[in-house]
Write a protein that holds these residues in place. Sequence first.
Motif, PDB file in Angstrom:
ATOM      1  N   ILE A  56       0.835  -1.203   0.000  1.00 37.58           N
ATOM      2  CA  ILE A  56       0.000   0.000   0.000  1.00 37.58           C
ATOM      3  C   ILE A  56       0.874   1.260   0.000  1.00 37.58           C
ATOM      4  O   ILE A  56       0.617   2.210  -0.751  1.00 37.58           O
ATOM      5  CB  ILE A  56      -0.953  -0.003   1.206  1.00 37.58           C
ATOM      6  N   ALA A  57       1.920   1.242   0.827  1.00 39.74           N
ATOM      7  CA  ALA A  57       2.805   2.412   0.903  1.00 39.74           C
ATOM      8  C   ALA A  57       3.524   2.644  -0.420  1.00 39.74           C
ATOM      9  O   ALA A  57       3.648   3.784  -0.884  1.00 39.74           O
ATOM     10  CB  ALA A  57       3.812   2.223   2.035  1.00 39.74           C
ATOM     11  N   LEU A  58       3.977   1.547  -1.055  1.00 31.46           N
ATOM     12  CA  LEU A  58       4.722   1.679  -2.304  1.00 31.46           C
ATOM     13  C   LEU A  58       3.811   2.112  -3.443  1.00 31.46           C
ATOM     14  O   LEU A  58       4.164   2.985  -4.247  1.00 31.46           O
ATOM     15  CB  LEU A  58       5.390   0.346  -2.643  1.00 31.46           C
ATOM     16  N   VAL A  59       2.636   1.508  -3.515  1.00 34.97           N
ATOM     17  CA  VAL A  59       1.696   1.829  -4.585  1.00 34.97           C
ATOM     18  C   VAL A  59       1.191   3.261  -4.463  1.00 34.97           C
ATOM     19  O   VAL A  59       0.955   3.942  -5.467  1.00 34.97           O
ATOM     20  CB  VAL A  59       0.523   0.826  -4.579  1.00 34.97           C
ATOM     21  N   SER A  60       1.029   3.742  -3.246  1.00 28.66           N
ATOM     22  CA  SER A  60       0.527   5.101  -3.021  1.00 28.66           C
ATOM     23  C   SER A  60       1.437   6.157  -3.631  1.00 28.66           C
ATOM     24  O   SER A  60       0.990   7.261  -3.954  1.00 28.66           O
ATOM     25  CB  SER A  60       0.360   5.365  -1.523  1.00 28.66           C
ATOM     26  N   ARG A  61       2.699   5.817  -3.808  1.00 24.44           N
ATOM     27  CA  ARG A  61       3.658   6.771  -4.345  1.00 24.44           C
ATOM     28  C   ARG A  61       3.713   6.750  -5.869  1.00 24.44           C
ATOM     29  O   ARG A  61       4.364   7.593  -6.476  1.00 24.44           O
ATOM     30  CB  ARG A  61       5.052   6.459  -3.793  1.00 24.44           C
ATOM     31  N   GLN A  62       3.023   5.785  -6.488  1.00 25.51           N
ATOM     32  CA  GLN A  62       3.021   5.677  -7.948  1.00 25.51           C
ATOM     33  C   GLN A  62       1.957   6.604  -8.545  1.00 25.51           C
ATOM     34  O   GLN A  62       1.012   7.007  -7.863  1.00 25.51           O
ATOM     35  CB  GLN A  62       2.739   4.233  -8.361  1.00 25.51           C
TER      36      GLN A  62
ATOM     37  N   GLY B  22      -1.281   7.938  -9.921  1.00 30.16           N
ATOM     38  CA  GLY B  22      -2.639   7.428  -9.763  1.00 30.16           C
ATOM     39  C   GLY B  22      -2.911   6.849  -8.397  1.00 30.16           C
ATOM     40  O   GLY B  22      -4.075   6.732  -7.989  1.00 30.16           O
ATOM     41  N   GLY B  23      -1.858   6.467  -7.684  1.00 35.77           N
ATOM     42  CA  GLY B  23      -2.000   5.982  -6.317  1.00 35.77           C
ATOM     43  C   GLY B  23      -2.909   4.770  -6.186  1.00 35.77           C
ATOM     44  O   GLY B  23      -3.054   3.959  -7.105  1.00 35.77           O
ATOM     45  N   LEU B  24      -3.531   4.660  -5.026  1.00 37.37           N
ATOM     46  CA  LEU B  24      -4.382   3.503  -4.721  1.00 37.37           C
ATOM     47  C   LEU B  24      -5.599   3.430  -5.638  1.00 37.37           C
ATOM     48  O   LEU B  24      -6.056   2.337  -5.988  1.00 37.37           O
ATOM     49  CB  LEU B  24      -4.825   3.558  -3.263  1.00 37.37           C
ATOM     50  N   LYS B  25      -6.150   4.582  -6.032  1.00 31.94           N
ATOM     51  CA  LYS B  25      -7.326   4.559  -6.896  1.00 31.94           C
ATOM     52  C   LYS B  25      -7.030   3.859  -8.208  1.00 31.94           C
ATOM     53  O   LYS B  25      -7.853   3.103  -8.728  1.00 31.94           O
ATOM     54  CB  LYS B  25      -7.813   5.992  -7.155  1.00 31.94           C
TER      55      LYS B  25
ATOM     56  N   ALA C 290      -4.535   1.642  -8.651  1.00 29.92           N
ATOM     57  CA  ALA C 290      -4.126   0.263  -8.385  1.00 29.92           C
ATOM     58  C   ALA C 290      -5.313  -0.668  -8.186  1.00 29.92           C
ATOM     59  O   ALA C 290      -5.244  -1.850  -8.513  1.00 29.92           O
ATOM     60  CB  ALA C 290      -3.215   0.221  -7.166  1.00 29.92           C
ATOM     61  N   VAL C 291      -6.400  -0.153  -7.654  1.00 33.07           N
ATOM     62  CA  VAL C 291      -7.572  -0.983  -7.387  1.00 33.07           C
ATOM     63  C   VAL C 291      -8.281  -1.378  -8.670  1.00 33.07           C
ATOM     64  O   VAL C 291      -8.874  -2.463  -8.762  1.00 33.07           O
ATOM     65  CB  VAL C 291      -8.542  -0.249  -6.438  1.00 33.07           C
ATOM     66  N   ARG C 292      -8.216  -0.527  -9.681  1.00 32.15           N
ATOM     67  CA  ARG C 292      -8.974  -0.771 -10.916  1.00 32.15           C
ATOM     68  C   ARG C 292      -8.303  -1.844 -11.760  1.00 32.15           C
ATOM     69  O   ARG C 292      -7.204  -1.652 -12.277  1.00 32.15           O
ATOM     70  CB  ARG C 292      -9.112   0.520 -11.723  1.00 32.15           C
ATOM     71  N   THR C 293      -8.960  -2.971 -11.891  1.00 29.12           N
ATOM     72  CA  THR C 293      -8.459  -4.069 -12.703  1.00 29.12           C
ATOM     73  C   THR C 293      -9.544  -4.569 -13.640  1.00 29.12           C
ATOM     74  O   THR C 293     -10.724  -4.573 -13.300  1.00 29.12           O
ATOM     75  CB  THR C 293      -7.983  -5.240 -11.815  1.00 29.12           C
ATOM     76  N   ARG C 294      -9.129  -4.981 -14.817  1.00 31.28           N
ATOM     77  CA  ARG C 294     -10.069  -5.546 -15.779  1.00 31.28           C
ATOM     78  C   ARG C 294     -10.270  -7.043 -15.563  1.00 31.28           C
ATOM     79  O   ARG C 294     -11.150  -7.644 -16.171  1.00 31.28           O
ATOM     80  CB  ARG C 294      -9.558  -5.291 -17.199  1.00 31.28           C
TER      81      ARG C 294
ATOM     82  N   PRO D 198      -1.765  -2.845 -15.823  1.00 30.74           N
ATOM     83  CA  PRO D 198      -0.358  -2.484 -15.656  1.00 30.74           C
ATOM     84  C   PRO D 198       0.233  -3.165 -14.427  1.00 30.74           C
ATOM     85  O   PRO D 198      -0.499  -3.631 -13.549  1.00 30.74           O
ATOM     86  CB  PRO D 198      -0.413  -0.958 -15.480  1.00 30.74           C
ATOM     87  N   PRO D 199       1.558  -3.236 -14.338  1.00 34.61           N
ATOM     88  CA  PRO D 199       2.198  -3.935 -13.214  1.00 34.61           C
ATOM     89  C   PRO D 199       1.796  -3.415 -11.838  1.00 34.61           C
ATOM     90  O   PRO D 199       1.717  -4.193 -10.892  1.00 34.61           O
ATOM     91  CB  PRO D 199       3.693  -3.696 -13.478  1.00 34.61           C
ATOM     92  N   ILE D 200       1.552  -2.123 -11.715  1.00 37.92           N
ATOM     93  CA  ILE D 200       1.197  -1.571 -10.406  1.00 37.92           C
ATOM     94  C   ILE D 200      -0.101  -2.189  -9.886  1.00 37.92           C
ATOM     95  O   ILE D 200      -0.268  -2.420  -8.686  1.00 37.92           O
ATOM     96  CB  ILE D 200       1.081  -0.036 -10.466  1.00 37.92           C
ATOM     97  N   VAL D 201      -1.031  -2.487 -10.784  1.00 35.93           N
ATOM     98  CA  VAL D 201      -2.292  -3.108 -10.391  1.00 35.93           C
ATOM     99  C   VAL D 201      -2.054  -4.543  -9.920  1.00 35.93           C
ATOM    100  O   VAL D 201      -2.563  -4.979  -8.879  1.00 35.93           O
ATOM    101  CB  VAL D 201      -3.294  -3.084 -11.562  1.00 35.93           C
ATOM    102  N   SER D 202      -1.252  -5.296 -10.664  1.00 37.34           N
ATOM    103  CA  SER D 202      -0.948  -6.674 -10.270  1.00 37.34           C
ATOM    104  C   SER D 202      -0.188  -6.713  -8.952  1.00 37.34           C
ATOM    105  O   SER D 202      -0.420  -7.581  -8.108  1.00 37.34           O
ATOM    106  CB  SER D 202      -0.130  -7.360 -11.369  1.00 37.34           C
ATOM    107  N   PHE D 203       0.734  -5.772  -8.771  1.00 37.55           N
ATOM    108  CA  PHE D 203       1.492  -5.688  -7.533  1.00 37.55           C
ATOM    109  C   PHE D 203       0.560  -5.477  -6.344  1.00 37.55           C
ATOM    110  O   PHE D 203       0.681  -6.146  -5.305  1.00 37.55           O
ATOM    111  CB  PHE D 203       2.496  -4.539  -7.647  1.00 37.55           C
TER     112      PHE D 203
END
Length: 318
Positions: A81-87, A89-92, A94-98, A207-212
């Motif tokens: 969560i901490a790492l993804v938040s810095r990417q 688009g952030g958490l919003k 990362a949550v969106r997956t197809r 994208p990788p951030i979503v899978s991560f």
Amino acid sequence: MPDDKNAPPYAASAASASAPPPIPPSTRPPVRDRTGLAILLMCLVSFIFALQDGFSRVLGEGYPPVLVVMIRYWVFAVFVIALVSRQPGGLKRAVRTRRPLTQIFRGVILVAEVLIMVEAFVRLGLVETHAVFTAYPLLVAALSGPVLGEKVGWRRWTAIGIGFIGILVILQPGSGVMRIEALLPFAAALMFALYGLLTRHVSRDDPPIVSFFWTGIAGAVAITLVGIWEWQWLAPVDWLWMACLCAAGMTSHYLMIRAYEMAEASALQPFAYTQLVWVSIIGVVVFGEVLRPNVVIGTGIVVCAGLFTLWRMRRKSA
């Protein structure tokens, strides 16, 4: 596959207890070639993964492995969560997956594989567990056809066959030496291979951030549903071991991410096999394990076959 940044490299510490999740991409293009530094980082990561497996074995001998993995995944989820938040688009984002069901399944498969590996560490030891787990790249190659519809040529099938001869050398079936516990790391390798292939599958849409993100969160939720019933407080000294395990996990994954920002996966994957050296040293020196000749010979066969398979996949992708 080696050039696919979504593909987890060999690191039995996750599968082993440390099999890495997909690596989120760097948001900045590399300024210059830093492959040498990236290789050094990968070697350091492999050493930390080996330490992580040692910590997992120590804790797994005193507590239910599901409890050890659950606490570790709680910390890993916070790290994700901490790492993804810095990417971007952030958490919003990362949550969106197809592919939500596939992403959840990936996370569940990985955490189950980690759990099996910790159990194997306790029952078989570090050396023999990793020796069998080295079949993972061969299983990826073998399953890439039925799972992803890729064509596997006769050269790779030959390497796969030779690699499995190496597994038979390690296991020595029919000699009275083989134990049913040896199936644990093989099952873990099979699950880790499936996890890697599913990671490639979802990378077509996410994208990788979503899978991560989904790897860490889905795994943490799944192991909590099972492991919370085994809850018990650790002894004070064992909380120190757990802190070392979690710190090693976060450090290794962070350094691995940095390594993959500096160089291509195909250049780094062969050096992930250095984990076998560190695991053998820790297993023999710390835990008094025996490095049997058939394990050394069989592992060498499997590693050579795996490296050839990775090379062929890189040639094909090129």
